[in-house]
Design an enzyme around this catalytic site. Structure first.
Site, PDB file in Angstrom:
ATOM      1  CD  GLU A  33      -2.734   0.786   2.648  1.00 44.20           C
ATOM      2  OE1 GLU A  33      -2.598  -0.218   3.379  1.00 44.20           O
ATOM      3  OE2 GLU A  33      -3.411   1.771   2.958  1.00 44.20           O
ATOM      4  NE  ARG A 259       3.769  -7.488  10.835  1.00 49.38           N
ATOM      5  CZ  ARG A 259       3.177  -6.679   9.947  1.00 49.38           C
ATOM      6  NH1 ARG A 259       2.070  -7.054   9.354  1.00 49.38           N
ATOM      7  NH2 ARG A 259       3.704  -5.511   9.668  1.00 49.38           N
ATOM      8  CE  LYS A 269       3.053   0.188   4.817  1.00 53.90           C
ATOM      9  NZ  LYS A 269       2.446  -0.051   3.515  1.00 53.90           N
TER      10      LYS A 269
HETATM   11  P1  ATP Z   1       2.553  -1.907   7.820  1.00 55.94           P
HETATM   12  O1  ATP Z   1       1.945  -2.505   9.047  1.00 55.94           O
HETATM   13  O2  ATP Z   1       3.977  -1.563   7.970  1.00 55.94           O
HETATM   14  O3  ATP Z   1       1.734  -0.817   7.216  1.00 55.94           O
HETATM   15  P2  ATP Z   1       1.406  -3.555   5.886  1.00 55.94           P
HETATM   16  O4  ATP Z   1       1.307  -5.022   5.950  1.00 55.94           O
HETATM   17  O5  ATP Z   1       0.189  -2.766   6.099  1.00 55.94           O
HETATM   18  O6  ATP Z   1       2.582  -3.103   6.815  1.00 55.94           O
HETATM   19  P3  ATP Z   1       1.590  -3.391   3.087  1.00 55.94           P
HETATM   20  O7  ATP Z   1       2.115  -2.311   2.233  1.00 55.94           O
HETATM   21  O8  ATP Z   1       0.131  -3.661   3.054  1.00 55.94           O
HETATM   22  O9  ATP Z   1       2.045  -3.074   4.542  1.00 55.94           O
HETATM   23  O10 ATP Z   1       2.406  -4.738   2.884  1.00 55.94           O
HETATM   24  C1  ATP Z   1       2.746  -5.292   1.637  1.00 55.94           C
HETATM   25  C2  ATP Z   1       3.075  -6.741   1.848  1.00 55.94           C
HETATM   26  O11 ATP Z   1       4.166  -6.885   2.752  1.00 55.94           O
HETATM   27  C3  ATP Z   1       1.913  -7.485   2.456  1.00 55.94           C
HETATM   28  O12 ATP Z   1       1.731  -8.692   1.739  1.00 55.94           O
HETATM   29  C4  ATP Z   1       2.328  -7.739   3.868  1.00 55.94           C
HETATM   30  O13 ATP Z   1       1.769  -8.918   4.352  1.00 55.94           O
HETATM   31  C5  ATP Z   1       3.851  -7.816   3.759  1.00 55.94           C
HETATM   32  N1  ATP Z   1       4.475  -7.430   5.015  1.00 55.94           N
HETATM   33  C6  ATP Z   1       4.284  -6.296   5.698  1.00 55.94           C
HETATM   34  N2  ATP Z   1       4.979  -6.299   6.851  1.00 55.94           N
HETATM   35  C7  ATP Z   1       5.655  -7.466   6.898  1.00 55.94           C
HETATM   36  C8  ATP Z   1       6.535  -8.075   7.848  1.00 55.94           C
HETATM   37  N3  ATP Z   1       6.873  -7.472   8.965  1.00 55.94           N
HETATM   38  N4  ATP Z   1       7.028  -9.296   7.555  1.00 55.94           N
HETATM   39  C9  ATP Z   1       6.695  -9.916   6.422  1.00 55.94           C
HETATM   40  N5  ATP Z   1       5.871  -9.408   5.495  1.00 55.94           N
HETATM   41  C10 ATP Z   1       5.343  -8.198   5.725  1.00 55.94           C
HETATM   42 MG    MG Z   2      -1.512  -2.745   4.916  1.00 56.68          MG
END
Ligand code: ATP
Ligand code: MG
Length: 562
Positions: A33, A259, A269
């Site tokens: 995102e 994760r 983020k």
């Molecule tokens: P954040 O909580 O930092 O906003 P998010 O999961 O909302 O992280 P996205 O941009 O939606 O961020 O994530 C893109 C991809 O990265 C998703 O498939 C998510 O599952 C994966 N991802 C995000 N954080 C991690 C992590 N700590 N370890 C492994 N994969 C991750």
């Molecule tokens: Mg997200």
């Protein structure tokens, strides 16, 4: 068709799906995102999705999940593309956006309405929340749940045309308000938002919700394995419900993994953004940030990050990985490639009283101890030198093999010197050492068989280059700041120390982002934004030894995380 080594449970599933002929090509996606910069957790997801694509000769999409207009910015989109490329992956033609499918997603929603499994609800957001029930209590049906298909279709089309204000109506799936899984209690599919979108401008005033948009995008792209983190496990029944209802030609399978969490830092983020907003760090690419941009600027090689997540593996168990694991990957990578140089971080003047005033000798210094191909350089040696303050101790214990009053030490690639006199300022601080050198002990000449136990680094005072060197430490004092309610209360106040260092003249040629080892001190890299030849700005990437390992292991074994 090539195969994939089943070294984790996801690759095992993919391996079996290829063996059984269920798929002959594997298609994955990395779906960020664009509401912030990517972090070390994303590195894992990128390496998994693109890695599986590469290993199977399959295809991997970089798909922006841009269903949240207002929060998303072009700056983030560009940063994400840059980061994925920098990590060594290529999406080729497959750069997409959820918004590319807004027409198709809308059609799918109309289809659900026509099938009688989606309805327009006119409760307010508060009322919807109140009807939803709790984990222990079933929800209640909305009074609008039994609207006719025609009425729903008419209302939904008018929502699209912009006849209603934000929040006036919402399109919901008609599933089960009593489901123990809250995600199945008639989740929202579309909401009204009169806001421009960065790609579709004012074409839409209704936007699909994440779960629906994500499932449909996966299906449209022919994703075979939709890999996501464990918090989406409870969303899988909804993912499958959409697929069951709409029965698209390609049916993706969602698989969740845990994760990646890195000790002493945060991977969210939203929280990273708070560090910026609170002025704790200078921006997304501050070298202390666990963002890909921060780690790149700090000097972490992409290959070390890839190796780090490879070692972490892919599992379903929560894990908090020690910083030492990442740092060892960096040391291994840079140990091979980084040339050696000398720099003095906290300079102490040494005057060689028996060395002629105007004399300068050029010392041959090896650029790498185990790789002669990297050649040698010349280091000027003169009467006045800088050494590290730490390398001198006035009241030294017996086993201190560096410099002490009356003691001898070897200057690397130079001579053996003896400390004859300690000079102090009015405050009593040691400001200079008056030493003598032994002319028969020049390195590499073998003319003397004198041996001393210690060797220290140095820089000629007349030739040294002044530099601002930034020494970084952990951002937090807690191994798992994520688990601390107020994560800003466990910040490490000493995460950045800037010192006025003196570097050997060969370092005048250091280019932005170039990494070198300062002998005995660690790996350093010229800052990619601020470094210039005239005003060098250098970041410490990592120290040579893992002085943290023990402390970290102790702290982590007593922390709440398993
Ligand atoms: P954040 O909580 O930092 O906003 P998010 O999961 O909302 O992280 P996205 O941009 O939606 O961020 O994530 C893109 C991809 O990265 C998703 O498939 C998510 O599952 C994966 N991802 C995000 N954080 C991690 C992590 N700590 N370890 C492994 N994969 C991750
Ligand atoms: Mg997200």
């Amino acid at each position: 068709m090539s195969d994939v080594a089943p070294r984790d449970f996801i690759r095992q599933i993919i391996h079996e799906d290829l063996e059984s002929g269920k798929h002959d090509e594997i298609v994955t996606r990395f779906p960020p995102e664009p509401n912030g910069y990517l972090h070390v957790g994303h590195v894992m997801s990128i390496c998994l999705n693109f890695g599986v694509g590469q290993e199977t000769n399959g295809r991997t999409f970089l798909r922006f999940d841009d269903t949240n207009p207002g929060k998303e910015r072009e700056e983030y989109v560009r940063a994400i593309e840059y980061d994925v490329h920098w990590l060594g992956f290529d999406w080729g033609e497959r750069l997409t956006h959820a918004s590319d499918y807004f027409d198709q997603i809308y059609s799918a929603a109309e289809k659900l309405v026509e099938m009688g499994v989606a309805y327009v609800d006119s409760l307010s957001a508060d009322e919807i929340r109140e009807h939803r029930g709790t984990l222990t209590e079933a929800g209640r049906n909305s009074p609008y749940r039994e609207r006719s298909v025609d009425e729903n279709l008419d209302l939904f089309r008018r929502m699209r045309k912009g006849e209603f204000a934000d929040g006036e109506h919402v399109l919901r799936a008609k599933i089960d308000m009593a489901s123990p899984n809250m995600n199945l209690r008639d989740p929202a599919l579309y909401r009204i938002r009169h806001i421009d979108h960065q790609r579709t401008a004012d074409k839409w005033c209704i936007y699909p919700m994440y779960d629906f948009a994500h499932t449909m995008s996966d299906a449209f792209e022919g994703i075979t394995h939709s890999l996501c983190t464990l918090e989406f496990e409870d969303h899988r029944p909804l993912y499958d419900w959409f697929l069951d209802q709409l029965n698209p030609p390609h049916r993706p399978r969602q698989i969740e993994f845990s994760r990646l969490n890195l000790a002493y830092t945060i991977t969210s983020k939203r929280k990273l953004n708070m560090l910026i907003d609170n002025g704790v760090v200078a921006g997304w690419d501050d070298p202390r940030m666990p963002t890909i941009a921060g780690m790149r600027r700090r000097g972490y090689p992409a290959a070390a990050l890839r190796e780090f997540v490879r070692r972490g593996g892919v599992t379903k168990k929560d894990k908090l990985i020690e910083m030492g694991v990442l740092e060892n990957c960096i040391r291994e990578q840079l140990g091979e490639s980084a040339e050696r140089r000398m720099g003095v971080l906290r300079p102490l003047k040494v005057v060689l009283t028996n060395y002629p005033e105007d004399k300068v000798e050029m010392m041959q210094a090896m650029n790498h101890p185990n790789n002669a191909d990297l050649g040698t350089r010349e280091m000027p040696f003169s009467r006045e030198l800088w050494i590290e303050q730490d390398d001198f101790l006035e009241e030294a214990p017996r086993k201190f093999f560096r410099l002490k009053p009356g003691g001898e030490v070897r200057l690397r690639f130079g001579y053996i010197i003896r400390c004859d006199e300690v000079v102090r300022n009015a405050a009593g601080d040691v400001v200079e050492l008056r030493c003598s050198y032994d002319p028969d002990t020049r390195s590499g000449t073998g003319s003397s068989d004198k041996k001393v136990k210690g060797t220290i680094h140095w820089v000629s005072a007349t030739h040294g280059v002044r530099a601002s060197v930034r020494l970084y430490d952990r951002l937090f004092t807690e191994p798992d700041p994520n688990s601390v309610e107020d994560f800003l209360s466990v910040l490490n106040p000493d995460s950045l120390e800037t010192v006025d260092a003196i570097l050997e003249p060969a370092l005048r040629d250091l280019q932005q982002s170039q990494a070198v080892q300062f002998e005995r001190l660690g790996y350093f890299c010229a800052d990619s934004a601020e470094h210039t030849a005239d005003a060098p700005v250098i970041n410490r990437i990592v120290t040579l030894r893992d002085s943290w390992a023990k402390i970290e292991r102790q702290a982590m074994s007593s922390s709440a995380l398993s």
